[in-house]
Design a protein around this motif. Sequence first.
Motif, mmCIF file in Angstrom:
data_model
loop_
_atom_site.group_PDB
_atom_site.id
_atom_site.type_symbol
_atom_site.label_atom_id
_atom_site.label_comp_id
_atom_site.label_asym_id
_atom_site.label_seq_id
_atom_site.Cartn_x
_atom_site.Cartn_y
_atom_site.Cartn_z
ATOM 1 N N ARG A 158 -1.020 -6.220 11.698
ATOM 2 C CA ARG A 158 0.423 -6.338 11.502
ATOM 3 C C ARG A 158 0.825 -5.990 10.072
ATOM 4 O O ARG A 158 1.819 -5.281 9.854
ATOM 5 N N LYS A 159 0.060 -6.453 9.096
ATOM 6 C CA LYS A 159 0.398 -6.186 7.698
ATOM 7 C C LYS A 159 0.313 -4.696 7.372
ATOM 8 O O LYS A 159 1.152 -4.155 6.632
ATOM 9 N N VAL A 160 -0.696 -4.024 7.911
ATOM 10 C CA VAL A 160 -0.792 -2.577 7.701
ATOM 11 C C VAL A 160 0.397 -1.878 8.347
ATOM 12 O O VAL A 160 1.028 -0.997 7.742
ATOM 13 N N MET A 161 0.727 -2.262 9.566
ATOM 14 C CA MET A 161 1.850 -1.650 10.254
ATOM 15 C C MET A 161 3.148 -1.838 9.480
ATOM 16 O O MET A 161 3.947 -0.902 9.327
ATOM 17 N N GLU A 162 3.362 -3.033 8.976
ATOM 18 C CA GLU A 162 4.586 -3.315 8.224
ATOM 19 C C GLU A 162 4.654 -2.485 6.949
ATOM 20 O O GLU A 162 5.711 -1.949 6.593
ATOM 21 N N ARG A 163 3.540 -2.364 6.230
ATOM 22 C CA ARG A 163 3.546 -1.568 4.998
ATOM 23 C C ARG A 163 3.848 -0.108 5.286
ATOM 24 O O ARG A 163 4.669 0.522 4.605
ATOM 25 N N VAL A 164 3.186 0.443 6.300
ATOM 26 C CA VAL A 164 3.368 1.864 6.603
ATOM 27 C C VAL A 164 4.811 2.142 7.008
ATOM 28 O O VAL A 164 5.429 3.109 6.544
ATOM 29 N N ARG A 165 5.363 1.296 7.857
ATOM 30 C CA ARG A 165 6.739 1.520 8.304
ATOM 31 C C ARG A 165 7.747 1.414 7.155
ATOM 32 O O ARG A 165 8.758 2.103 7.144
ATOM 33 N N SER A 166 7.473 0.533 6.204
ATOM 34 C CA SER A 166 8.443 0.314 5.126
ATOM 35 C C SER A 166 8.270 1.269 3.955
ATOM 36 O O SER A 166 9.237 1.561 3.238
ATOM 37 N N GLU A 167 7.062 1.801 3.750
ATOM 38 C CA GLU A 167 6.796 2.576 2.537
ATOM 39 C C GLU A 167 6.515 4.051 2.770
ATOM 40 O O GLU A 167 6.697 4.867 1.857
ATOM 41 N N GLU A 168 6.058 4.427 3.959
ATOM 42 C CA GLU A 168 5.676 5.815 4.197
ATOM 43 C C GLU A 168 6.798 6.590 4.879
ATOM 44 O O GLU A 168 7.675 6.008 5.534
ATOM 45 N N LYS A 169 6.750 7.896 4.758
ATOM 46 C CA LYS A 169 7.715 8.768 5.408
ATOM 47 C C LYS A 169 7.150 9.233 6.739
ATOM 48 O O LYS A 169 5.993 9.667 6.816
ATOM 49 N N PRO A 170 7.913 9.167 7.819
ATOM 50 C CA PRO A 170 7.379 9.599 9.111
ATOM 51 C C PRO A 170 7.171 11.109 9.159
ATOM 52 O O PRO A 170 7.933 11.871 8.544
ATOM 53 N N VAL A 171 6.142 11.535 9.880
ATOM 54 C CA VAL A 171 5.944 12.967 10.093
ATOM 55 C C VAL A 171 6.828 13.476 11.227
ATOM 56 O O VAL A 171 7.139 14.665 11.287
#
Length: 411
Positions: A158-171
């Motif tokens: 869950r923590k990884v998912m939350e970080r990626v969704r909040s900080e990364e740009k979707p392809v």
Amino acid sequence: MAEIRAFAAYRPRPDVADKVAALPYDVYNREEARVEVEREPMSFLAIDRPETQFPEDYDMYSEEVYQKAHDMLWEKIENGTFVHEDKPCYYLYEQTMDGRVQTGIVACSSVADYENNIIKKHENTLAKKEADRIHHVDSCDAQTGPIFLCFRENDSIRKVMERVRSEEKPVYDFVTKEGIRSRVFIIDKDDEIATIHDAFETMDSIYIADGHHRCASAVKVAQKRRAVDPDANGNKEYDFFLSVLFPDKELMIMDYNRVIRDLNGMTPKTFLNCLDDDFDIEEATEAVKPSKKCEFGMLLDGKWYKLTAHEDIRSNDAVEGLDVSILQKHVLERLLDISDPKNDPRIDFVGGIRGLAELERRCNSDMTLAFSMYPTDIHELFAVADAGRLMPPKSTWFEPKLLSGLFIHAI
């Protein structure tokens, strides 16, 4: 423990992803698939349903049709429509429907885990439906439609998912013609890849939510290839299958409703009198959408009723306690003589996505009786699978559907 591993996907270029992505192959009949491919020639449905490239009366199960799927797929890879990831990654796949968001991890799951019942099923498969997808996967040398899996939520994932969704740009970030927003993120940081892999390794149970036939087909292709591969070691690409794994808290199961052609020779009044033995019956002034377990809506003779199951027909058993089981045993089988709902032509099933208005439409056209259902809970599904049992046919309806063509796993 579960082996859920990262992989280097083939995936469409971002500028064409919305055109390539397609609903699953089995959502369409043959004519609907042809119309959809004519509407959007880049749709992955052309590869998933390669008979669309042949005359309407052509044998859709012929060797030439499956070879066409292979040729179209690898042509798109060679011409750059699909690109190949530089390294094994996980992917985050987010879908939004009617304001509700569900997000899963795209990965490759282990055939051995399916064989050893770590990946658990809750329904049987039909050999004929399996045969088609076995041939398709084997011919394409790739898995193109992800299996919908679920697991009990894990804090590390869950923590990884939350970080990626909040900080990364979707392809990818697009909305389908059905109104579903799809976003995809790449999880390529080594530490996060390790975190996800190790977290899944702690799990002794993962569950098939949807895609039992695609899953069984991928397993049988692997078994077929092992049998002729002198270097088979359980770790080849064919030993893993394309999956999207969702935490249980992300998912929503919709109602899967029933419509019946006749009353088995009874009048509406007689049928209501017979129902009274097992249910409290209240006439309603509007369409009934059940609000809790053991509650059913019924449309009969133009009137809606709310049915509540008596305590003595309820059960704590994982299967017998399901609402679909109560209806099947005490109404469909006992009163209407429908003992094999999967094959009986007197019954049909209507996914909750179509709403209660569809039940009313059917009762005004080709059906006499309809039942609206309270949705099966995801943890009821877990309990059935953990018990090594099977649900009655058409117990669950998951929305939104996972799109095909966004991720390809070459085997």
